[in-house]
Design a protein around this motif. Structure first.
Motif, PDB file in Angstrom:
ATOM      1  N   GLN B   8       0.812  -1.207   0.000  1.00  0.00           N
ATOM      2  CA  GLN B   8       0.000   0.000   0.000  1.00  0.00           C
ATOM      3  C   GLN B   8       0.850   1.263   0.000  1.00  0.00           C
ATOM      4  N   ASP B   9       2.133   1.124   0.340  1.00  0.00           N
ATOM      5  CA  ASP B   9       2.972   2.307   0.431  1.00  0.00           C
ATOM      6  C   ASP B   9       3.260   2.861  -0.946  1.00  0.00           C
ATOM      7  N   PRO B  10       2.926   4.121  -1.196  1.00  0.00           N
ATOM      8  CA  PRO B  10       3.304   4.696  -2.479  1.00  0.00           C
ATOM      9  C   PRO B  10       4.799   4.998  -2.496  1.00  0.00           C
ATOM     10  N   THR B  11       5.417   4.816  -3.645  1.00  0.00           N
ATOM     11  CA  THR B  11       6.809   5.231  -3.813  1.00  0.00           C
ATOM     12  C   THR B  11       6.835   6.428  -4.744  1.00  0.00           C
ATOM     13  N   LEU B  12       8.013   7.006  -4.898  1.00  0.00           N
ATOM     14  CA  LEU B  12       8.114   8.196  -5.738  1.00  0.00           C
ATOM     15  C   LEU B  12       7.703   7.914  -7.168  1.00  0.00           C
ATOM     16  N   ALA B  13       7.859   6.635  -7.568  1.00  0.00           N
ATOM     17  CA  ALA B  13       7.524   6.288  -8.953  1.00  0.00           C
ATOM     18  C   ALA B  13       6.023   6.344  -9.183  1.00  0.00           C
ATOM     19  N   ASP B  14       5.218   6.313  -8.086  1.00  0.00           N
ATOM     20  CA  ASP B  14       3.769   6.308  -8.251  1.00  0.00           C
ATOM     21  C   ASP B  14       3.209   7.694  -8.537  1.00  0.00           C
ATOM     22  N   PHE B  15       4.065   8.721  -8.382  1.00  0.00           N
ATOM     23  CA  PHE B  15       3.547  10.077  -8.578  1.00  0.00           C
ATOM     24  C   PHE B  15       3.787  10.526 -10.004  1.00  0.00           C
ATOM     25  N   GLY B  16       3.017  11.508 -10.420  1.00  0.00           N
ATOM     26  CA  GLY B  16       3.180  12.058 -11.758  1.00  0.00           C
ATOM     27  C   GLY B  16       2.585  11.188 -12.838  1.00  0.00           C
ATOM     28  N   ARG B  17       1.699  10.253 -12.478  1.00  0.00           N
ATOM     29  CA  ARG B  17       1.085   9.401 -13.490  1.00  0.00           C
ATOM     30  C   ARG B  17      -0.416   9.611 -13.585  1.00  0.00           C
ATOM     31  N   ASP B  18      -0.936  10.568 -12.804  1.00  0.00           N
ATOM     32  CA  ASP B  18      -2.384  10.743 -12.766  1.00  0.00           C
ATOM     33  C   ASP B  18      -2.855  11.527 -13.978  1.00  0.00           C
ATOM     34  N   PRO B  19      -4.077  11.230 -14.451  1.00  0.00           N
ATOM     35  CA  PRO B  19      -4.674  12.103 -15.473  1.00  0.00           C
ATOM     36  C   PRO B  19      -4.999  13.464 -14.864  1.00  0.00           C
ATOM     37  N   TRP B  20      -5.226  14.458 -15.734  1.00  0.00           N
ATOM     38  CA  TRP B  20      -5.343  15.830 -15.238  1.00  0.00           C
ATOM     39  C   TRP B  20      -6.536  16.006 -14.323  1.00  0.00           C
TER      40      TRP B  20
END
Lengths: 256, 450
Positions: B8-20
């Protein structure tokens, strides 16, 4: 173009990076010009803050998030704040005067400044044109912060320590120049002030005003203490203490 | 720890992938959280302080007085906006907005929860995270000072200027102590990203006591107790809250930097103060209290740290910290300015430096489990710190009686009246007794009526 190559080196280029650059670069320039042009010292400082913030974002943009944030925290947050602090102590209405003391200096400064900017810009353009930035991936391989830390504490540790020693020397020197040493026994706290106030020989109450309880309303007439004595503390030092004679205090008979 | 729990822990790689649209939802959520926290925070503070002072507090508008702040805010918006003649108009206008923007921006790197699924997207409950997220927080709080200082300067009168000067000196001093206490967190966590720090605090080792394995807390509040204490004290100084609310000390400076402000600009300053308080509570929770992770008794339940539940634990911790802020305000008197500065520079800073030195020394000892040594040193160091802070200055001596004090006075002291002086009643005072006819009451059935 140099701009795009630098941006290309900063990982994956997105259009957002270029847009950010073209928005912030004019802002940074406006800040720099405003800093020079503003009359008010605080406005000058604020224009400089704008330029520094833009620079911080540029660093982040070019894959140096640590130096960008440190730029904002240290330069904008601490050093410019100290500048503002001093400017406020100087006074809020202190503005530069418009009188030119050296004739033609403004024109000369503008010409020289433009010339220097042209020289630096041209040299940079000639030197950087066509070169590609390499090595960013390796430098940021284990993270930007870790990469900087590794360099600072291995290769450049001597320079780093020397710089910190220099800064500390400067700070200590400034403190030595500005500090006034007070010995421990010279410091008086509230209880000892009160003890001295009520010590024998010191009258703890406020001084009586001249003329109070006196036989005349002249400022030269000393006041009387509750026990009937005259007190010289109630008259100014330049006036001699004088008690009125009985003849002087008696009615003059003018009201009859 | 089960693998699904760690996943469940987000890592830095999980950010910046969201749609606007997801980014927009998150930003709006963080902003709304700040505004709602202010609305409820003011109400909460007034109710709690009211309870501590044995009075009801606001209880008329809405259920439990919940809408009181909303009513006050509306009233404030409709008031006349006064611009002082001596004010520097542009700076005066922008100062409150700087404060609010900085306070709200800090919320964008605070992790509210683990990875969740929103409309089919697997995304962390956090607007964004960068490798230097904690530095972003520091930058926001240091830029927030500008709002206060410029507001004080631009008002063009003396009290606001003094308030602004005080706040700049205060916030710079306490930022140093704050930054140094975060250094210990960086050294232990090995990362500067907020989600990474929360993840690091989840790896508690198992302690076996009487055959039961209890997970030792991984919270940095316990592992790095001195840092936590100093950090929390500095956040109180950084947010200008009582007992460190010297920039707006009403007994000395009227209202400090916001004396000349009225209407919506005043409301913005108010907003930024409360948002900053909530943000600082959230940051303290993230850095030291395990972030959105559930505390020990709840973690027995497997699903405590997954899905949307962690948001509940996070809000619970934040509310608890806000309560401490209010509690401090209700309990402690305001410090004098020089005492406050001495405390920051001569107490918090040296303790922090020594503690960092001890910590780095400990970390360089190889053959010892790092968590074990942190617990072994952190707790005694914390106890030592608390003991030094609250150590009485000297042993209280038996107080001499009044007669002894009088007898000990040297000859020639200021004369005193006799200690057993009985003031005789003044002969001029005569007792006034109303003399009147007895009331003529026809039906004198009630004996209490006269």
């Amino acid at each position: 173009m140099t701009t795009s190559t630098v941006l290309a080196a900063a990982g994956d280029v997105s259009g957002g990076e270029e847009i950010t650059f073209w928005i912030l670069a004019p802002l940074a320039l406006i800040g720099a010009i405003g800093m020079v042009a503003a009359r008010n010292a605080v406005h000058s400082a604020l224009w400089l803050v704008l330029t520094m913030l833009c620079l911080g974002v540029f660093y982040v943009l070019q894959a140096g998030p640590f130096i960008g944030m440190v730029q904002i925290i240290v330069y904008t947050g601490a050093i410019m704040m100290l500048f503002l602090f001093v400017l406020m102590l100087v006074g809020r209405d202190a503005s530069d005067s418009l009188i030119e003391t050296l004739r033609g200096q403004r024109v000369a400064a503008i010409v020289l400044g433009l010339g220097f900017a042209g020289l630096v810009g041209g040299a940079l353009y000639r030197a950087m044109d066509g070169t590609t930035a390499v090595g960013l991936e390796q430098a940021n391989a284990e993270g930007n912060v870790q990469g900087i830390a590794r360099l600072l504490f291995t290769k450049y540790v001597f320079a780093f320590e020397l710089t910190s020693a220099l800064l500390i020397t400067a700070a200590v020197g400034a403190m030595v120049l500005a500090h006034i040493e007070r010995r421990k026994q010279d410091k008086v706290d509230q209880p000892s002030t009160m003890r001295a106030r009520f010590a024998p020989g010191n009258y703890p109450g406020p001084k009586p005003g001249p003329g109070v309880f006196a036989t005349s309303s002249s400022v030269a007439t000393p006041a009387r203490l509750p026990d009937g004595r005259l007190t010289e503390r109630s008259t100014p030092d330049i006036l001699p203490v004088r008690e009125l004679t009985a003849q002087e205090t008696s009615l003059k008979g003018t009201d009859q | 720890m089960s693998p699904s729990y760690l996943a469940q822990d987000p890592t830095l790689a999980d950010f910046g992938r969201d749609p606007w649209w997801l980014v927009l939802i998150k930003i709006v959520f963080a902003f709304a959280f700040g505004l709602l926290a202010t609305l409820l925070g003011v109400w909460f503070e007034r109710r709690v302080v009211g309870y501590m002072q044995v009075r009801p507090g606001p209880n008329q508008v809405g259920p439990f007085g919940l809408l009181q702040t909303l009513a006050d805010g509306l009233k404030m918006a409709f008031k006349e906006d006064i611009l002082p003649k001596a004010a520097d108009k542009v700076v005066y206008f922008f100062a409150p907005t700087i404060s609010v923007i900085c306070a709200v921006t800090a919320l964008s790197v605070v992790p509210f929860g683990p990875m969740v699924s929103i409309f089919g997207h697997h995304t962390p409950l956090q607007v964004t995270d960068v490798p230097v997220a904690v530095l972003v927080l520091l930058a926001c709080s240091s830029m927030g000072v500008y709002g206060i200082v410029l507001g004080g300067w631009a008002s063009g009168s003396t009290y606001p200027l003094l308030g602004g000067l005080r706040s700049s000196a205060q916030m710079i001093s306490y930022e140093v102590a704050m930054g140094l206490s975060i250094v210990a967190v960086f050294m232990t966590a090995g990362t500067m990203s907020t989600s990474g720090i929360v993840a690091q605090q989840g790896h508690g080792t198992e302690l076996t006591i009487f055959g039961n394995s209890i997970p030792a807390p991984g919270w940095y509040a316990i592992l790095l107790l001195p840092s936590f204490i100093i950090f929390f004290i500095s956040t109180v100084g950084e947010t200008n809250r009582a007992p460190f609310d010297l920039p707006e000390a009403e007994s000395e400076l009227v209202a400090g930097f916001m004396t000349e402000y009225s209407s919506l600009k005043f409301a913005l300053f108010m907003l930024s103060e409360y948002v900053a308080m909530v943000t600082m509570s959230a940051v303290t929770t993230t850095l030291f209290l395990g972030g959105w992770r559930a505390p020990w008794p709840i973690t027995i339940w497997e699903g405590a740290n997954s899905g949307w539940w962690p948001m509940l634990w996070f809000f619970g911790k934040v509310i608890a910290l806000v309560f401490v802020f209010v509690w401090l305000r209700g309990t402690l008197p305001r410090l004098r300015y020089d005492q406050f500065m001495r405390f920051g520079w001569k107490v918090l800073l040296p303790i922090n430096l020594v503690w960092i030195l001890v910590l780095s020394g400990l970390r360089s000892i190889e053959d010892w489990d790092s968590r074990g040594k942190l617990i072994a040193v952190g707790i005694p160091a914390g106890i030592l710190l608390v003991a030094t802070l609250f150590w009485p200055n000297r042993r209280p001596q038996p107080k001499p009686t009044t007669q002894e004090q009088v007898d000990n006075r040297p000859y020639g002291s200021f004369p005193l009246p006799p200690m057993d002086l009985q003031v005789p009643p003044s002969p001029r005072i005569t007792r006034v007794v109303a003399e009147r006819e007895p009331a003529n009451i026809a039906t004198g059935s009630d004996s209490r009526e006269v």
